[in-house]
Design an enzyme around this catalytic site. Sequence first.
Site, mmCIF file in Angstrom:
data_model
loop_
_atom_site.group_PDB
_atom_site.id
_atom_site.type_symbol
_atom_site.label_atom_id
_atom_site.label_comp_id
_atom_site.label_asym_id
_atom_site.label_seq_id
_atom_site.Cartn_x
_atom_site.Cartn_y
_atom_site.Cartn_z
ATOM 1 N N ARG A 48 -46.639 -13.062 -34.794
ATOM 2 C CA ARG A 48 -46.252 -13.271 -35.710
ATOM 3 C C ARG A 48 -46.578 -13.779 -36.621
ATOM 4 O O ARG A 48 -45.723 -13.576 -38.214
ATOM 5 C CB ARG A 48 -45.493 -14.962 -35.080
ATOM 6 N N ARG A 63 -52.226 -31.928 -34.165
ATOM 7 C CA ARG A 63 -53.631 -31.176 -33.761
ATOM 8 C C ARG A 63 -54.194 -31.979 -34.416
ATOM 9 O O ARG A 63 -54.716 -31.552 -34.819
ATOM 10 C CB ARG A 63 -52.615 -30.048 -34.938
ATOM 11 N N GLU A 95 -47.019 -22.195 -23.902
ATOM 12 C CA GLU A 95 -46.629 -21.487 -24.948
ATOM 13 C C GLU A 95 -47.319 -20.302 -24.001
ATOM 14 O O GLU A 95 -47.845 -18.905 -25.657
ATOM 15 C CB GLU A 95 -48.015 -22.077 -26.212
ATOM 16 N N CYS A 149 -42.299 -29.258 -28.907
ATOM 17 C CA CYS A 149 -42.863 -29.117 -30.275
ATOM 18 C C CYS A 149 -43.554 -28.063 -31.013
ATOM 19 O O CYS A 149 -43.814 -28.196 -32.532
ATOM 20 C CB CYS A 149 -44.635 -29.382 -29.713
ATOM 21 N N ARG A 207 -53.303 -33.824 -28.733
ATOM 22 C CA ARG A 207 -53.976 -31.891 -28.561
ATOM 23 C C ARG A 207 -54.706 -31.705 -28.560
ATOM 24 O O ARG A 207 -55.811 -31.723 -29.569
ATOM 25 C CB ARG A 207 -52.871 -31.096 -28.939
ATOM 26 N N HIS A 255 -45.019 -16.069 -57.221
ATOM 27 C CA HIS A 255 -46.075 -17.533 -56.764
ATOM 28 C C HIS A 255 -44.617 -18.347 -57.415
ATOM 29 O O HIS A 255 -44.948 -19.791 -56.706
ATOM 30 C CB HIS A 255 -46.931 -17.456 -57.242
ATOM 31 N N ASN A 304 -43.393 -21.556 -30.412
ATOM 32 C CA ASN A 304 -43.905 -20.368 -32.009
ATOM 33 C C ASN A 304 -44.957 -19.661 -30.683
ATOM 34 O O ASN A 304 -44.892 -17.906 -31.073
ATOM 35 C CB ASN A 304 -45.330 -21.354 -32.813
ATOM 36 N N ASP A 305 -46.123 -19.798 -30.397
ATOM 37 C CA ASP A 305 -46.834 -18.624 -29.571
ATOM 38 C C ASP A 305 -45.983 -18.107 -28.344
ATOM 39 O O ASP A 305 -45.999 -17.300 -27.692
ATOM 40 C CB ASP A 305 -48.069 -19.482 -28.919
#
Length: 836
Positions: free
Chosen positions: A729, A565, A695, A766, A601, A459, A718-719
């Site tokens: 992912r 978001r 996406e 984005c 969004r 950590h 990402n998606d």
Amino acid sequence: MPDNNKELTLSAPLSGPVLSLANVPDAVFASGALGDGIAIDPLNDTLYAPCDGDVIHVARTGHAVTLRADNGAEVLLHLGLDTVELRGDGFTMLVKEGARVSNGQPLLRYDVDKVARRCKSLVSLLVITNGEHFQARPVTLLGVKVGEPLLHIVAKNTGASPANDQDVGLEVSGQVRIAHRGGLHARPAARVRQTAQGFKSRSQLHFGGRSASCDSLMGMMGLAITEQAQVQVSCRGSDAEAALQALLTTLSTALAEETHAPAPAFKPHPHPAEDGVLHGVCAAPGVAVGPLVRLDGIVLPEDAGGHDVEAQRRQLDQALAQVSDEIRLTLDRARTRRNSDEEAIFNAHLALLDDPALLDAARLCIDQGSAATHAWSQSIDAQCRVLQQLGNTLLAERTNDLRDLRQRVLRALLGQTWPFDVPAGAIVAAQELTPSDLLHLCAQGVAGVCMVGGGATSHVAILARGKGLPCLVALGEALLEQQGQTMVLDADEGRLELHPTAERLAQVRQLHAEHAERRARQHALAHTPAQTIDGIHIEVAANVASSADAAQALADGADGVGLLRTEFLFVDRHTAPDEQEQRQRYQAVLDAMADKPVIIRTIDVGGDKQLDYLPLPNEANPVLGLRGIRLAQVQPQLLDQQLRALLQTRPLDRCRILLPMVTEVDELLHIRRRLDALANELGLSERPQLGVMIEVPAAALLAEQLAEHADFLSIGTNDLSQYTLAMDRDHAGLAPRVDALHPALLRLIAQACAGAARHGRWIGVCGALAADPLATPVLVGLGVRELSVSAAQIGEIKARVRQLDAVKCACLSAELLTLSSAAAVRQACHQHWPMG
């Protein structure tokens, strides 16, 4: 039979000498990690039921069985040590799960000679696995015969009977594979515990013939569950079905931080010995120069004894409460900064601080005459030994978290604060640093840290990488012989240079100066538009989650907000935000961005992102389920309320609405009609721009048709990456391969850009790819005209854009579409557009 106080005396399940758990030759059992109980070194070949009850678990290898007594106590009967390795050979189970058994009924038989020759020891255990609700008191520590009184069980006064809600309803169970990288260590175990505590039912994990309560981090970690291992989860109580589904989801969903910032490989540098150089392992990259300052931990004097037990218990409780409050404050700050790494780490610390295995062991030591300081230290040491003996490197590294709690609680007991005054710019050396140590050191402005031990997946390493602080671990004991002199910490190469020459110091300082100068230049020009050499303007916006983020982004030169978001408004609460609250929060972001546009969004929850007040069905594959704009099909009032709030922001021409998870034109048209109707209800003639997130592959392939009806498109790489590559992912094993520079992704991006251009719409990115400077020329070349990144990267991305020729980028990017892999694309990018 139990009496009205839920008391129960267990009879001996075997004949033979009796041992306390502390004398069992097995670290896990001896530490009490699996619960309190007693042991017998058996002289007979049959294990008998110690009470009336129900069989709730039978080990697949036939060496152990768990009963639930009529008073709710769960009793694990484990024959021999390491007998799971025999895979059932020599054992005959005489009962099945779900069976009702009577006191003294035979449960299993075993071949004494065969088992004794092949296992570590025949010493057998009787353990109360739900010890958070019961206390176990030995009746005798002498020899016993089958059926004689052995252990007295008394319900703890917890304010509610463990047999109430937790014993109502049927027991349900299910199996799942562990998704968390490295298995069930502290952070994922804390997530499991948090999930379990949200339900009334009693939940347990079963793995390798052993069981642990989901209430106990140490118990779950003591199971040594590895990544991709299959475990059984059982829940019993009035809401058992819901608890089971929630736990299965938690166990099968990797933590976000396990995928987005993979740890560097844990391998020593193969350097030969060098005079004046210590070699270690890079835990966080970077190079630092500064004086070495050594930190030493707390060393307790011998315990003189003669303490007031109640006073020592009060002191420990007060210290635990103080440290708990400190950790909660750290958590609040982490949440405010949206730092998921810190949040996950200190959530695990908070859970460990409340772990019954730790607390019970410490309180027992106090009852036996130890001071609170020594009792707490001994309890931590015992649990550290358990983790170190499990044969799992990652779990062994988690002892660092326990030692962090030891230091923090000891300081509270001793009335100390953070005891080190480290000068800014120093390189800190220590036997081992802890997560809380690192936060203190970062606040003091140290240049780097290095440790005798530690690991690249600890950590501390995660936090150091997040802070951009060079960190070197596993340097060896010779590190502690150093102090005072100026050194070079080259974490990239795994070197601590003890006596750098003047030339070497000058070289490192020159590199630092060049880097600082480059960052300063980028920051100074961050408010200047990003324009390519041949005059193409690229808007560089910011991804934000609050008005505070937006204000910082504006200060850092953002051309607008490329993605707000809105989930931050809806999660971690028991009721939905009303229209007024939403409008105020959206307006605050618009106000913080001065005259810049803000893309907001609409809510993207569902599937694996559940809301307490919005029950949605559990799904086998959440990322392919009911999420994003699809939610409007079953919960239209939620989206209507959000659209009304957005329509009431001012000025409306700076508010742009972005729809997630669109897969076909009809979805867009439906929302546009709904937006028009709501605007008419509010008496508005003006409409905000309405955009679509690209996406999913279907949206990329239909970009031309979508662009006909949308005002803009925004690519969520990402998606789009995981859907195109059919790789989750959040899958620990596949995440490194989910690369948005894969040529298949680039082809979809190219098609989306072409579709937008045909209707004169602008298109942005984005997702994470927008923040990768190596990808900037590719995206510009394919036709992307807006990049949305974190505020800290705005200056860097704008500077990258200014180095590019857009026409040349277009020609070279077209060639990249013909390559065979993401690695080939990245190699070509380095050749065409060198970083520097």
